[in-house]
Design a protein around this motif. Structure first.
Motif, PDB file in Angstrom:
ATOM      1  N   TRP A 106      -0.288   5.312  51.276  1.00 10.15           N
ATOM      2  CA  TRP A 106      -0.082   4.410  50.156  1.00 10.15           C
ATOM      3  C   TRP A 106      -1.408   3.691  49.919  1.00 10.15           C
ATOM      4  N   PRO A 107      -2.269   4.199  49.060  1.00  8.85           N
ATOM      5  CA  PRO A 107      -3.555   3.532  48.827  1.00  8.85           C
ATOM      6  C   PRO A 107      -3.330   2.071  48.441  1.00  8.85           C
ATOM      7  N   THR A 108      -3.931   1.178  49.195  1.00  8.43           N
ATOM      8  CA  THR A 108      -3.712  -0.253  48.995  1.00  8.43           C
ATOM      9  C   THR A 108      -5.054  -0.973  49.048  1.00  8.43           C
ATOM     10  N   ILE A 109      -5.390  -1.635  47.966  1.00 11.75           N
ATOM     11  CA  ILE A 109      -6.663  -2.358  47.861  1.00 11.75           C
ATOM     12  C   ILE A 109      -6.715  -3.484  48.890  1.00 11.75           C
ATOM     13  N   ASP A 110      -7.861  -3.651  49.504  1.00  9.19           N
ATOM     14  CA  ASP A 110      -8.080  -4.734  50.465  1.00  9.19           C
ATOM     15  C   ASP A 110      -8.350  -6.024  49.684  1.00  9.19           C
ATOM     16  N   PRO A 111      -7.417  -6.992  49.695  1.00 10.80           N
ATOM     17  CA  PRO A 111      -7.608  -8.210  48.903  1.00 10.80           C
ATOM     18  C   PRO A 111      -8.718  -9.115  49.428  1.00 10.80           C
ATOM     19  N   SER A 112      -9.182  -8.893  50.642  1.00  7.98           N
ATOM     20  CA  SER A 112     -10.258  -9.741  51.176  1.00  7.98           C
ATOM     21  C   SER A 112     -11.585  -9.488  50.464  1.00  7.98           C
ATOM     22  N   LEU A 113     -11.642  -8.448  49.648  1.00 10.66           N
ATOM     23  CA  LEU A 113     -12.857  -8.150  48.882  1.00 10.66           C
ATOM     24  C   LEU A 113     -12.966  -9.014  47.628  1.00 10.66           C
ATOM     25  N   GLU A 114     -11.881  -9.692  47.265  1.00 11.39           N
ATOM     26  CA  GLU A 114     -11.857 -10.541  46.065  1.00 11.39           C
ATOM     27  C   GLU A 114     -12.759 -11.754  46.242  1.00 11.39           C
ATOM     28  N   MET A 115     -13.532 -12.038  45.242  1.00 10.32           N
ATOM     29  CA  MET A 115     -14.401 -13.220  45.215  1.00 10.32           C
ATOM     30  C   MET A 115     -13.887 -14.160  44.129  1.00 10.32           C
ATOM     31  N   GLY A 116     -14.181 -15.432  44.275  1.00 10.66           N
ATOM     32  CA  GLY A 116     -13.787 -16.388  43.247  1.00 10.66           C
ATOM     33  C   GLY A 116     -13.150 -17.612  43.855  1.00 10.66           C
ATOM     34  N   SER A 117     -12.397 -18.305  43.027  1.00  8.69           N
ATOM     35  CA  SER A 117     -11.737 -19.530  43.473  1.00  8.69           C
ATOM     36  C   SER A 117     -10.633 -19.190  44.464  1.00  8.69           C
ATOM     37  N   ARG A 118     -10.145 -20.216  45.137  1.00 10.10           N
ATOM     38  CA  ARG A 118      -9.047 -20.026  46.093  1.00 10.10           C
ATOM     39  C   ARG A 118      -7.851 -19.384  45.400  1.00 10.10           C
ATOM     40  N   GLU A 119      -7.540 -19.837  44.199  1.00  9.89           N
ATOM     41  CA  GLU A 119      -6.393 -19.298  43.469  1.00  9.89           C
ATOM     42  C   GLU A 119      -6.625 -17.835  43.077  1.00  9.89           C
ATOM     43  N   GLN A 120      -7.835 -17.467  42.716  1.00 11.96           N
ATOM     44  CA  GLN A 120      -8.139 -16.070  42.393  1.00 11.96           C
ATOM     45  C   GLN A 120      -7.971 -15.185  43.630  1.00 11.96           C
ATOM     46  N   VAL A 121      -8.420 -15.688  44.765  1.00 13.10           N
ATOM     47  CA  VAL A 121      -8.276 -14.934  46.013  1.00 13.10           C
ATOM     48  C   VAL A 121      -6.787 -14.802  46.365  1.00 13.10           C
ATOM     49  N   LEU A 122      -6.044 -15.895  46.268  1.00 12.20           N
ATOM     50  CA  LEU A 122      -4.606 -15.829  46.543  1.00 12.20           C
ATOM     51  C   LEU A 122      -3.907 -14.842  45.613  1.00 12.20           C
ATOM     52  N   ASP A 123      -4.323 -14.799  44.359  1.00 11.46           N
ATOM     53  CA  ASP A 123      -3.732 -13.839  43.416  1.00 11.46           C
ATOM     54  C   ASP A 123      -3.982 -12.401  43.865  1.00 11.46           C
ATOM     55  N   ALA A 124      -5.151 -12.129  44.433  1.00 11.98           N
ATOM     56  CA  ALA A 124      -5.438 -10.786  44.949  1.00 11.98           C
ATOM     57  C   ALA A 124      -4.484 -10.449  46.101  1.00 11.98           C
ATOM     58  N   TYR A 125      -4.214 -11.427  46.948  1.00 15.12           N
ATOM     59  CA  TYR A 125      -3.276 -11.215  48.060  1.00 15.12           C
ATOM     60  C   TYR A 125      -1.855 -11.035  47.538  1.00 15.12           C
ATOM     61  N   ARG A 126      -1.500 -11.782  46.509  1.00 11.78           N
ATOM     62  CA  ARG A 126      -0.168 -11.619  45.913  1.00 11.78           C
ATOM     63  C   ARG A 126      -0.028 -10.233  45.289  1.00 11.78           C
ATOM     64  N   THR A 127      -1.092  -9.761  44.656  1.00 13.83           N
ATOM     65  CA  THR A 127      -1.073  -8.423  44.063  1.00 13.83           C
ATOM     66  C   THR A 127      -0.862  -7.376  45.145  1.00 13.83           C
ATOM     67  N   CYS A 128      -1.535  -7.528  46.270  1.00 12.02           N
ATOM     68  CA  CYS A 128      -1.355  -6.612  47.405  1.00 12.02           C
ATOM     69  C   CYS A 128       0.085  -6.671  47.905  1.00 12.02           C
ATOM     70  N   ARG A 129       0.598  -7.867  48.095  1.00 11.44           N
ATOM     71  CA  ARG A 129       1.987  -8.058  48.548  1.00 11.44           C
ATOM     72  C   ARG A 129       2.964  -7.390  47.578  1.00 11.44           C
ATOM     73  N   ASP A 130       2.781  -7.631  46.297  1.00 11.83           N
ATOM     74  CA  ASP A 130       3.689  -7.078  45.295  1.00 11.83           C
ATOM     75  C   ASP A 130       3.592  -5.553  45.224  1.00 11.83           C
ATOM     76  N   HIS A 131       2.395  -5.028  45.436  1.00 11.92           N
ATOM     77  CA  HIS A 131       2.206  -3.577  45.486  1.00 11.92           C
ATOM     78  C   HIS A 131       3.024  -2.987  46.640  1.00 11.92           C
ATOM     79  N   LEU A 132       2.958  -3.616  47.802  1.00  9.62           N
ATOM     80  CA  LEU A 132       3.705  -3.135  48.962  1.00  9.62           C
ATOM     81  C   LEU A 132       5.213  -3.236  48.737  1.00  9.62           C
ATOM     82  N   ILE A 133       5.654  -4.321  48.128  1.00  6.35           N
ATOM     83  CA  ILE A 133       7.078  -4.475  47.820  1.00  6.35           C
ATOM     84  C   ILE A 133       7.535  -3.365  46.880  1.00  6.35           C
ATOM     85  N   LYS A 134       6.739  -3.077  45.862  1.00  3.83           N
ATOM     86  CA  LYS A 134       7.096  -2.010  44.916  1.00  3.83           C
ATOM     87  C   LYS A 134       7.169  -0.658  45.618  1.00  3.83           C
TER      88      LYS A 134
END
Length: 149
Positions: A106-134
């Motif tokens: 299941w190709p899954t992007i590493d959210p730790s590569l996201e740069m930006g504000s804390r909220e932008q980084v958290l959004d990358a982690y949420r995207t990863c979480r939601d991808h896994l849930i799907k």
């Protein structure tokens, strides 16, 4: 519920710090009463605290997760190994080549590569979480998985 719910699932990624513990926590929370679930990494490192926060948002607690390698696994009797990074997929294929274990990628992007504000980084982690849930919903059925944003 999907008819192909395995008895034991292993999630693996490169470090067992973000993607595989996230998948393990989600799977245990929503399917764990029917499935044994574990996770590991090729080169384990410390858990990333952003995953604790984004999983807590959906009621999943992984604050006690300890990273481990393939060599640290107590049991290798898995019905399904889900690799979440190319490196882990290679390792999983190598380890299971003489075993009757299904291995899927299941190709899954590493959210730790996201740069930006804390909220932008958290959004990358949420995207990863939601991808896994799907992916879990598609493979194993609903079983109370949270609705995606």
């Amino acid at each position: 519920m999907s008819a192909d719910l395995p008895g034991a699932v292993l999630f693996c990624c490169s470090h067992n710090a973000i993607r595989s513990p996230m998948a393990e926590g989600i799977m245990k929370y929503y399917y764990g009463h029917r499935v044994f679930v574990d996770s590991c990494g090729v080169r384990p490192t410390e858990r990333n605290e952003f995953i604790v926060e984004v999983l807590d948002e959906i009621g999943v607690d992984i604050s006690k997760h300890k990273a481990k390698s393939f060599d640290d696994l107590v049991d290798s009797s898995f019905d399904l190994v889900v690799s979440l990074s190319p490196e882990a997929h290679h390792k999983a294929m190598e380890l299971t080549r003489t075993m009757a274990i299904d291995v899927v990628y299941w190709p899954t992007i590493d959210p730790s590569l996201e740069m930006g504000s804390r909220e932008q980084v958290l959004d990358a982690y949420r995207t990863c979480r939601d991808h896994l849930i799907k992916r879990m919903r598609d493979r194993f059925g609903e079983t109370g998985l949270p609705k995606l944003r």
